[in-house]
Scaffold this motif. Sequence first.
Motif, PDB file in Angstrom:
ATOM      1  N   VAL A 241      19.500   2.372   8.381  1.00 16.17           N
ATOM      2  CA  VAL A 241      18.463   2.489   8.015  1.00 16.17           C
ATOM      3  C   VAL A 241      17.263   2.363   8.837  1.00 16.17           C
ATOM      4  CG1 VAL A 241      16.920   1.556   6.161  1.00 16.17           C
ATOM      5  CG2 VAL A 241      20.078   1.297   5.603  1.00 16.17           C
ATOM      6  N   TYR A 242      15.987   2.997   8.953  1.00 18.14           N
ATOM      7  CA  TYR A 242      14.872   3.504   9.333  1.00 18.14           C
ATOM      8  C   TYR A 242      14.153   2.788   8.273  1.00 18.14           C
ATOM      9  CZ  TYR A 242      17.909   5.696  12.935  1.00 18.14           C
ATOM     10  OH  TYR A 242      19.496   6.233  13.649  1.00 18.14           O
ATOM     11  N   THR A 243      12.422   2.231   9.374  1.00 16.98           N
ATOM     12  CA  THR A 243      11.481   2.478   8.960  1.00 16.98           C
ATOM     13  C   THR A 243      10.305   2.435   9.515  1.00 16.98           C
ATOM     14  OG1 THR A 243      10.358   0.236   7.738  1.00 16.98           O
ATOM     15  CG2 THR A 243      11.670  -0.293   9.030  1.00 16.98           C
ATOM     16  N   LEU A 244       9.776   3.057   9.688  1.00 18.89           N
ATOM     17  CA  LEU A 244       8.134   2.310   9.975  1.00 18.89           C
ATOM     18  C   LEU A 244       7.113   2.651   8.938  1.00 18.89           C
ATOM     19  CD1 LEU A 244       7.174   6.235  11.207  1.00 18.89           C
ATOM     20  CD2 LEU A 244       8.610   5.476   9.415  1.00 18.89           C
ATOM     21  N   ARG A 245       5.681   2.069  10.226  1.00 20.60           N
ATOM     22  CA  ARG A 245       4.492   2.263   8.635  1.00 20.60           C
ATOM     23  C   ARG A 245       3.204   3.616   9.284  1.00 20.60           C
ATOM     24  NH1 ARG A 245       2.187  -2.261   7.916  1.00 20.60           N
ATOM     25  NH2 ARG A 245       3.962  -3.665   7.567  1.00 20.60           N
ATOM     26  N   VAL A 246       3.459   4.495   8.609  1.00 25.56           N
ATOM     27  CA  VAL A 246       2.539   5.683   8.157  1.00 25.56           C
ATOM     28  C   VAL A 246       1.490   5.604   8.145  1.00 25.56           C
ATOM     29  CG1 VAL A 246       5.210   6.888   8.158  1.00 25.56           C
ATOM     30  CG2 VAL A 246       3.715   6.403   6.474  1.00 25.56           C
ATOM     31  N   ASN A 247       1.219   6.889   8.493  1.00 27.02           N
ATOM     32  CA  ASN A 247      -1.149   6.818   8.459  1.00 27.02           C
ATOM     33  C   ASN A 247      -1.563   7.144   6.802  1.00 27.02           C
ATOM     34  OD1 ASN A 247      -0.517   9.308   9.012  1.00 27.02           O
ATOM     35  ND2 ASN A 247      -2.107   9.294  10.232  1.00 27.02           N
ATOM     36  N   PHE A 248      -0.134   7.473   5.945  1.00 22.10           N
ATOM     37  CA  PHE A 248       0.009   8.243   4.354  1.00 22.10           C
ATOM     38  C   PHE A 248       0.428   6.647   3.346  1.00 22.10           C
ATOM     39  CE2 PHE A 248       2.975  10.104   7.076  1.00 22.10           C
ATOM     40  CZ  PHE A 248       4.068   9.827   5.715  1.00 22.10           C
ATOM     41  N   ASN A 249       0.336   7.903   2.566  1.00 22.17           N
ATOM     42  CA  ASN A 249       0.426   6.463   1.168  1.00 22.17           C
ATOM     43  C   ASN A 249       1.803   7.367   0.450  1.00 22.17           C
ATOM     44  OD1 ASN A 249      -2.136   6.137   2.268  1.00 22.17           O
ATOM     45  ND2 ASN A 249      -1.586   3.643   1.526  1.00 22.17           N
TER      46      ASN A 249
ATOM     47  N   ARG B 210       0.985  -1.090   0.137  1.00 21.09           N
ATOM     48  CA  ARG B 210      -0.167   0.278  -0.057  1.00 21.09           C
ATOM     49  C   ARG B 210       0.836   1.306  -0.402  1.00 21.09           C
ATOM     50  NH1 ARG B 210      -4.782  -1.259   4.577  1.00 21.09           N
ATOM     51  NH2 ARG B 210      -5.503  -3.708   2.750  1.00 21.09           N
ATOM     52  N   LEU B 211       1.774   1.495  -0.027  1.00 18.34           N
ATOM     53  CA  LEU B 211       3.142   2.109  -0.020  1.00 18.34           C
ATOM     54  C   LEU B 211       3.465   2.810   0.844  1.00 18.34           C
ATOM     55  CD1 LEU B 211       2.662   3.469  -3.864  1.00 18.34           C
ATOM     56  CD2 LEU B 211       4.904   2.340  -3.018  1.00 18.34           C
ATOM     57  N   ASN B 212       2.993   2.281   2.038  1.00 23.51           N
ATOM     58  CA  ASN B 212       2.830   3.501   3.410  1.00 23.51           C
ATOM     59  C   ASN B 212       4.279   2.672   4.319  1.00 23.51           C
ATOM     60  OD1 ASN B 212       1.614   0.902   3.910  1.00 23.51           O
ATOM     61  ND2 ASN B 212      -0.055   1.501   5.045  1.00 23.51           N
ATOM     62  N   HIS B 213       4.849   2.063   3.899  1.00 19.95           N
ATOM     63  CA  HIS B 213       6.283   1.770   4.409  1.00 19.95           C
ATOM     64  C   HIS B 213       7.081   2.669   4.296  1.00 19.95           C
ATOM     65  CE1 HIS B 213       7.678  -2.486   6.348  1.00 19.95           C
ATOM     66  NE2 HIS B 213       8.575  -1.599   6.769  1.00 19.95           N
ATOM     67  N   LEU B 214       7.092   3.283   5.088  1.00 20.93           N
ATOM     68  CA  LEU B 214       8.722   4.014   4.753  1.00 20.93           C
ATOM     69  C   LEU B 214       9.388   3.852   5.418  1.00 20.93           C
ATOM     70  CD1 LEU B 214       9.000   7.314   3.994  1.00 20.93           C
ATOM     71  CD2 LEU B 214       8.430   7.987   6.493  1.00 20.93           C
ATOM     72  N   PHE B 215      10.665   3.545   4.282  1.00 20.47           N
ATOM     73  CA  PHE B 215      12.412   3.598   4.478  1.00 20.47           C
ATOM     74  C   PHE B 215      13.193   4.747   4.894  1.00 20.47           C
ATOM     75  CE2 PHE B 215      10.154  -0.162   2.907  1.00 20.47           C
ATOM     76  CZ  PHE B 215      10.103  -1.437   4.025  1.00 20.47           C
TER      77      PHE B 215
END
Length: 309
Positions: free
Chosen positions: A295-303, A283-288
């Motif tokens: 390298v960091y990552t988090l799931r966000v509420n936008f796409n 859904r392109l809502n996994h930000l890298f």
Amino acid sequence: MLTPYDVRREVDQVPARFESLDERFGRTDGDAFLERLFANGRWTEGPAYFPAGRYLVFSDIPNDRLLRWDETTGAVGALRQPAGYTNGHTVDRAGRLISCEQGNRRVTRTEPDGTITVLAERCRNKRFNSPNDVVERADGTVWFTDPSYGITSDYEGNQAEPEQDGCHVYRVDPGSGEVRTVAEDFERPNGLAFSADEQTLYIADTRRKHIRRFSVAESTNLQGGDVFATCDNGSFDGLRVDAKGRVWAAAHDGLHCFSPEGDLLGKLLVPEIVSNLTFGGPRLNHLFITATTSVYTLRVNFNGARYPR
């Protein structure tokens, strides 16, 4: 075959701090923590997500290696080393990796069988400085920036004299292979990103600490070039556009989020200097995020923006 490098048995997390600077930023947020996937680089760059394989490719430029993080196992392995001091990457419409090789002063494509195709290494019969970041348009054209960071020293490339008359932005025609200069009035062109309809191209100039906005004409030439946004902390590096048309820019204190009009709406603060970012997941809502050693990552509420096929 991947060389095992780093498997994190315990999740390494830091608080995720979204800073709202404009009411239009609204409830832009996500996970409470940034998860650190990798922490053993010298200068990480160029994240590119492959949805079919569920993995992320990124560069550790001074260590001259191309790395891969596997989403299913959490393992990080060396995909290619040496790697030509690769910097920015993108995934083309056919699912192939396109890379800017600073050390080899060229732009390449990795084919499904692992062979490497050179897309561009000269313009006007002169070698590039050190290609930095790259994007592909739906018509198959490949656009990239060419500052001089890879030839000024041996730290993240090979020290050499420039052959071009400056640091420019280029376009590669997919049929003829012709390389054309599309913008010449930059000091150090760096990150670049298309709007979702691919009618606008945003390009960061690291030395001038701003982002410029160009219109893409039917002839695939660039028009305009007004200053879209300026940086209030360090300078800009990589860029991405989200589904709302907002521009996310890597800066020294994290990611800066700008409205389509160029207003600073808010920030995602990161504990290291950020070099680049990309959206991944189905859904392109996994930000890298690549940032200095990590390298960091988090799931966000936008796409992230979805582009024409």
